[in-house]
Design an enzyme around this catalytic site. Structure first.
Site, PDB file in Angstrom:
ATOM      1  N   GLY A 122      38.020 108.915  57.710  1.00  0.00           N
ATOM      2  CA  GLY A 122      37.940 106.867  57.525  1.00  0.00           C
ATOM      3  C   GLY A 122      36.437 106.209  56.722  1.00  0.00           C
ATOM      4  O   GLY A 122      35.746 106.330  57.484  1.00  0.00           O
ATOM      5  N   SER A 179      41.736  82.335  60.466  1.00  0.00           N
ATOM      6  CA  SER A 179      40.564  82.093  60.519  1.00  0.00           C
ATOM      7  C   SER A 179      39.494  81.194  61.453  1.00  0.00           C
ATOM      8  O   SER A 179      39.403  80.026  61.239  1.00  0.00           O
ATOM      9  CB  SER A 179      39.392  83.192  59.365  1.00  0.00           C
ATOM     10  N   ARG A 189      37.479  83.027  72.372  1.00  0.00           N
ATOM     11  CA  ARG A 189      38.997  83.555  72.542  1.00  0.00           C
ATOM     12  C   ARG A 189      39.310  83.989  73.527  1.00  0.00           C
ATOM     13  O   ARG A 189      40.738  83.153  73.101  1.00  0.00           O
ATOM     14  CB  ARG A 189      39.322  85.235  70.892  1.00  0.00           C
ATOM     15  N   GLU A 234      35.237 100.099  64.882  1.00  0.00           N
ATOM     16  CA  GLU A 234      35.958  99.422  66.047  1.00  0.00           C
ATOM     17  C   GLU A 234      36.279 100.517  66.650  1.00  0.00           C
ATOM     18  O   GLU A 234      36.646 100.357  68.139  1.00  0.00           O
ATOM     19  CB  GLU A 234      36.378  98.634  64.961  1.00  0.00           C
ATOM     20  N   SER A 272      32.514  92.188  64.486  1.00  0.00           N
ATOM     21  CA  SER A 272      31.971  92.913  63.824  1.00  0.00           C
ATOM     22  C   SER A 272      31.677  93.634  62.839  1.00  0.00           C
ATOM     23  O   SER A 272      31.801  94.948  63.031  1.00  0.00           O
ATOM     24  CB  SER A 272      33.706  93.319  64.616  1.00  0.00           C
ATOM     25  N   LEU A 273      31.771  92.931  61.903  1.00  0.00           N
ATOM     26  CA  LEU A 273      31.565  93.186  60.607  1.00  0.00           C
ATOM     27  C   LEU A 273      30.052  93.956  61.476  1.00  0.00           C
ATOM     28  O   LEU A 273      29.568  95.207  60.302  1.00  0.00           O
ATOM     29  CB  LEU A 273      31.737  92.371  59.632  1.00  0.00           C
TER      30      LEU A 273
HETATM   31  C1  LIG Z   1      42.794  90.041  60.103  1.00  0.00           C
HETATM   32  C2  LIG Z   1      41.277  90.131  60.305  1.00  0.00           C
HETATM   33  C3  LIG Z   1      40.098  89.636  59.705  1.00  0.00           C
HETATM   34  C4  LIG Z   1      38.373  89.423  60.434  1.00  0.00           C
HETATM   35  N1  LIG Z   1      37.896  89.220  60.681  1.00  0.00           N
HETATM   36  C5  LIG Z   1      36.424  88.908  60.942  1.00  0.00           C
HETATM   37  C6  LIG Z   1      34.989  88.370  60.482  1.00  0.00           C
HETATM   38  O1  LIG Z   1      35.717  87.472  59.858  1.00  0.00           O
HETATM   39  N2  LIG Z   1      34.047  89.091  61.087  1.00  0.00           N
HETATM   40  C7  LIG Z   1      34.366  89.987  61.713  1.00  0.00           C
HETATM   41  O2  LIG Z   1      32.649  90.572  62.424  1.00  0.00           O
HETATM   42  N3  LIG Z   1      34.611  90.629  62.084  1.00  0.00           N
HETATM   43  C8  LIG Z   1      36.097  90.845  61.468  1.00  0.00           C
HETATM   44  N4  LIG Z   1      37.387  91.036  61.147  1.00  0.00           N
HETATM   45  C9  LIG Z   1      37.447  92.301  62.380  1.00  0.00           C
HETATM   46  C10 LIG Z   1      36.832  93.441  61.062  1.00  0.00           C
HETATM   47  O3  LIG Z   1      37.036  93.448  60.354  1.00  0.00           O
HETATM   48  C11 LIG Z   1      36.887  95.139  62.086  1.00  0.00           C
HETATM   49  O4  LIG Z   1      36.620  95.179  63.018  1.00  0.00           O
HETATM   50  C12 LIG Z   1      36.479  96.236  60.700  1.00  0.00           C
HETATM   51  O5  LIG Z   1      35.819  95.425  60.181  1.00  0.00           O
HETATM   52  C13 LIG Z   1      36.277  97.478  61.354  1.00  0.00           C
HETATM   53  O6  LIG Z   1      35.710  98.036  60.112  1.00  0.00           O
HETATM   54  P1  LIG Z   1      35.667  99.981  60.363  1.00  0.00           P
HETATM   55  O7  LIG Z   1      35.557 100.234  59.510  1.00  0.00           O
HETATM   56  O8  LIG Z   1      35.405 100.292  61.774  1.00  0.00           O
HETATM   57  O9  LIG Z   1      37.625 100.150  60.370  1.00  0.00           O
HETATM   58  P2  LIG Z   1      38.632  99.568  59.487  1.00  0.00           P
HETATM   59  O10 LIG Z   1      38.269  99.295  58.108  1.00  0.00           O
HETATM   60  O11 LIG Z   1      40.121  99.238  60.470  1.00  0.00           O
HETATM   61  O12 LIG Z   1      38.913 101.085  58.649  1.00  0.00           O
HETATM   62  C14 LIG Z   1      39.088 102.310  59.244  1.00  0.00           C
HETATM   63  C15 LIG Z   1      39.965 103.698  58.822  1.00  0.00           C
HETATM   64  O13 LIG Z   1      40.053 104.867  59.182  1.00  0.00           O
HETATM   65  C16 LIG Z   1      41.499 105.315  58.443  1.00  0.00           C
HETATM   66  N5  LIG Z   1      42.427 105.992  59.114  1.00  0.00           N
HETATM   67  C17 LIG Z   1      42.831 105.119  60.309  1.00  0.00           C
HETATM   68  N6  LIG Z   1      44.063 106.637  61.413  1.00  0.00           N
HETATM   69  C18 LIG Z   1      43.306 107.297  60.420  1.00  0.00           C
HETATM   70  C19 LIG Z   1      44.311 108.881  60.561  1.00  0.00           C
HETATM   71  N7  LIG Z   1      44.481 108.857  61.628  1.00  0.00           N
HETATM   72  N8  LIG Z   1      43.954 109.214  59.875  1.00  0.00           N
HETATM   73  C20 LIG Z   1      42.824 109.130  58.702  1.00  0.00           C
HETATM   74  N9  LIG Z   1      41.505 107.996  58.416  1.00  0.00           N
HETATM   75  C21 LIG Z   1      42.212 107.098  58.993  1.00  0.00           C
HETATM   76  C22 LIG Z   1      42.061 104.087  57.538  1.00  0.00           C
HETATM   77  O14 LIG Z   1      42.653 103.911  56.318  1.00  0.00           O
HETATM   78  C23 LIG Z   1      40.827 103.026  57.080  1.00  0.00           C
HETATM   79  O15 LIG Z   1      39.903 103.844  56.128  1.00  0.00           O
HETATM   80  C24 LIG Z   1      38.853  90.856  60.994  1.00  0.00           C
HETATM   81  C25 LIG Z   1      39.921  91.868  61.794  1.00  0.00           C
HETATM   82  C26 LIG Z   1      40.823  91.315  61.121  1.00  0.00           C
HETATM   83  C27 LIG Z   1      42.281  92.715  60.883  1.00  0.00           C
END
Ligand SMILES: Cc1cc2nc3c(=O)[nH]c(=O)nc-3n(C[C@H](O)[C@H](O)[C@H](O)COP(=O)(O)OP(=O)(O)OC[C@H]3O[C@@H](n4cnc5c(N)ncnc54)[C@H](O)[C@@H]3O)c2cc1C
Length: 546
Positions: A8, A247, A284, A365, A380-381
């Site tokens: 990921g 947002s 929320r 996440e 969460s960021l």
């Molecule tokens: C619309 C929206 C707005 C948001 N706004 C905010 C905000 O303003 N502030 C805040 O704090 N949080 C916000 N969030 C939440 C926050 O963006 C996420 O919780 C955070 O970015 C998650 O990051 P991550 O690295 O865990 O996962 P992600 O960014 O979801 O990355 C997951 C990665 O895993 C990969 N992956 C998935 N499945 C597989 C698989 N089977 N095999 C290999 N790779 C895979 C994907 O391709 C991707 O590269 C928001 C979320 C959304 C949906």
């Protein structure tokens, strides 16, 4: 050189990769798509921190207290302390690698209010905070890639982990280029695959985040935690492909929720009427439940704000409303409704982000730690960046694996199974089962649940699970969409089970048949899997907070 495998490449995966590379480890960073298409890019509103220039009266202690309160005190307390104490340093770090935060006329960083927070402490970059952080981290990744310290594997989807006797030695991927299963061995394996949005069909999030990796790891022995806590975002806009997030920044800037009465003659500002002037910025879960209870069309109005504020602070909301629904938010209100948005639950991890399986880590996440029963916007960021860093510290302090067991036979068996089912001429529509599952999840595990809806949900999923091993794979879609089906159904079943077992209402988990909070249940719930059997228990000893 120590080998680290990161699955990921959103913000958490990239952060962990950069930190591991800085510490002299070689990283293989795997994802189906480039980071610029990860869900992290969608994050709009901002990232929380208390720095030296904080609002009067604000403090790190207050950030900690707001986070624990929002999470109904079932978050990992020590972990939350670490998160909030390191937040200021994280903003400084992100700035140092090129993240451009919004500043005011005096050159001071700007902060906005987010729901459930006692002070304005959300730093932001216009309404594209996630995009800016991703761009900065991508540049760091490229630097290490050019030096041969990070290797990217794009077009690869997780298939299964290489686990023996409670230890992880890497993972197997489906490579879309070679159309084959390939193993990657590592001293440490880090899962950073995001939430479980696609389980619910149309949500605010990415369809790449489907929960398969966590589901498969669960089937392979990993413990899952707090899955019943699913955050519905109160303000989303219906479009043909997905639910577009409006947002919280819109309400942070003063946006007001209302519904019409008397043939549109009156507006009822129901959140302000019930909760006072800050009613629109309640957490929320509360806002989502209030909107659902109204049972009428609900709108969000920002048209009374100065145009310059809209243009400067929420331009992406202005643009998306125009683009997807031809709505001019400077003149008319936005029709909104709640939708699945964020997952507080996921893989259970210890403070260092290692799961119950040795050398297997989970961050971002897909891991459950900081948000308890409900997450505050902007946290969460922060958790994605922080958890990536914490995991890298733990990995660097460990010895590497001297010799891994031989997994050749297991991998050959998995290949045989995949290809024999793919070659079949049967046209069983596996995507149909995915759609049916999404419908079950939306209907039976909504904002408000009860024993009956959850039992029905379990029954539906159990039926699909009883046939999933017999179905032939649909050759018109990528093999991933076929072989992932069982993992998806299994994590969905685990989620329904935990929601049924938690007989109280707390944070984002609201039961109409148990509407009170039960103090005796004030801890995380855990679930493990053994050959089709699910074992549920409460983390009363707070094992997954140390
Ligand atoms: C619309 C929206 C707005 C948001 N706004 C905010 C905000 O303003 N502030 C805040 O704090 N949080 C916000 N969030 C939440 C926050 O963006 C996420 O919780 C955070 O970015 C998650 O990051 P991550 O690295 O865990 O996962 P992600 O960014 O979801 O990355 C997951 C990665 O895993 C990969 N992956 C998935 N499945 C597989 C698989 N089977 N095999 C290999 N790779 C895979 C994907 O391709 C991707 O590269 C928001 C979320 C959304 C949906």
């Amino acid at each position: 050189m120590k080998e680290v495998l990161i699955i990921g490449s959103g913000i958490s995966g990239m952060m962990c990769a950069v930190r591991c590379a800085e510490k002299g480890m070689h990283v293989t960073l795997v994802s189906p798509f480039p980071s610029e298409r990860s869900q992290s890019v969608m994050a709009a509103g901002g990232i929380n921190a208390v720095k030296t220039e904080h609002e009067q009266g604000d403090s790190i202690e207050s950030h900690i207290e707001d986070t624990l309160k929002g999470g109904c005190y079932i978050n990992g307390k020590q972990a939350v302390k670490g998160l909030c104490e390191n937040a200021g340093g994280i903003i400084n770090y992100l700035e140092s690698i090129g993240t451009v935060f919004s500043i005011d006329e005096n050159g001071q960083p700007m902060r906005r209010a987010f729901g459930g927070q006692s002070h304005k402490r959300t730093y932001y970059c216009g309404s594209s905070t996630g995009k800016q952080i991703v761009s900065a981290l991508v540049m760091e990744i490229r630097r290490f890639e050019a030096a041969g310290i990070i290797t990217r594997r794009l077009g690869n989807c997780f298939h299964s982990a290489l686990i023996k006797d409670g230890k992880c030695y890497g993972a197997v991927f489906f490579d879309e280029h070679t159309y084959s299963l390939e193993a990657v061995y590592a001293d440490a394996t880090v899962v950073a695959t995001g939430g479980q949005n696609a389980l619910f069909g149309k949500t605010t999030g990415s369809t790449q985040c489907d929960g398969y990796t966590a589901g498969k790891l669960f089937m392979q022995g990993a413990v899952l935690k707090n899955l019943e806590f699913i955050q519905y975002h109160p303000t989303t806009l219906e479009t043909s492909q997905k639910r577009m997030l409006i947002s919280e920044a819109a309400r942070g800037e003063g946006g007001r929720l209302f519904y019409y009465e008397n043939n549109k003659e009156n507006r009822v500002y129901f959140m302000e009427d019930k909760y006072g002037p800050n009613g629109n910025l309640m957490t929320r879960d509360i806002v989502s439940r209030e909107i659902q209870a109204i049972g009428k069309d609900v709108f969000l109005d920002v048209s009374f704000l100065e145009k310059s504020i809209i243009d400067k602070r929420i331009p992406e909301i202005r643009d998306l409303c125009r683009k997807y629904r031809n709505i001019d938010i400077t003149k008319e209100p936005i029709p909104i409704s709640p939708s699945v948005h964020f997952f507080m639950g996921g893989l259970a991890v210890h403070l260092n982000h290692e799961t119950n399986i040795q050398n297997l880590y989970a961050i971002g996440e897909c891991a459950s730690m900081y948000h308890g029963a409900n997450r505050l916007g902007g946290n969460s960021l922060l958790a994605a960046v922080y958890s990536g860093s914490v995991a890298s510290d733990s990995i660097s302090g460990r010895n590497g694996i001297e010799k891994h067991p031989d997994f050749t036979n297991i991998i050959e068996e998995e290949k045989k199974e995949l290809y024999s089912r793919l070659e079949s001429s049967s046209q069983f529509p596996s995507m149909y089962i995915r759609d049916m599952l999404a419908e079950t999840m939306q209907k039976k595990l909504g904002i408000v649940r009860d024993e009956k809806s959850l039992s029905e949900g379990i029954e539906d999923i159990d039926y699909d699970l009883s046939v999933v091993d017999q179905i032939k794979y649909d050759s018109s879609v990528l093999p991933y969409f076929n072989y992932s089906l069982k993992g998806l159904l299994t994590i969905a079943r685990a989620t329904m089970t935990l929601a049924k077992e938690r007989k109280e209402s707390r944070g984002a988990h609201y039961r109409s048949d148990y509407s009170d909070t039960d103090d005796s249940l004030a801890c995380a719930s855990l679930i493990s899997y053994d050959n089709g059997n699910y074992k549920v228990w409460l983390d009363k000893e707070r094992e997954y907070e140390s």
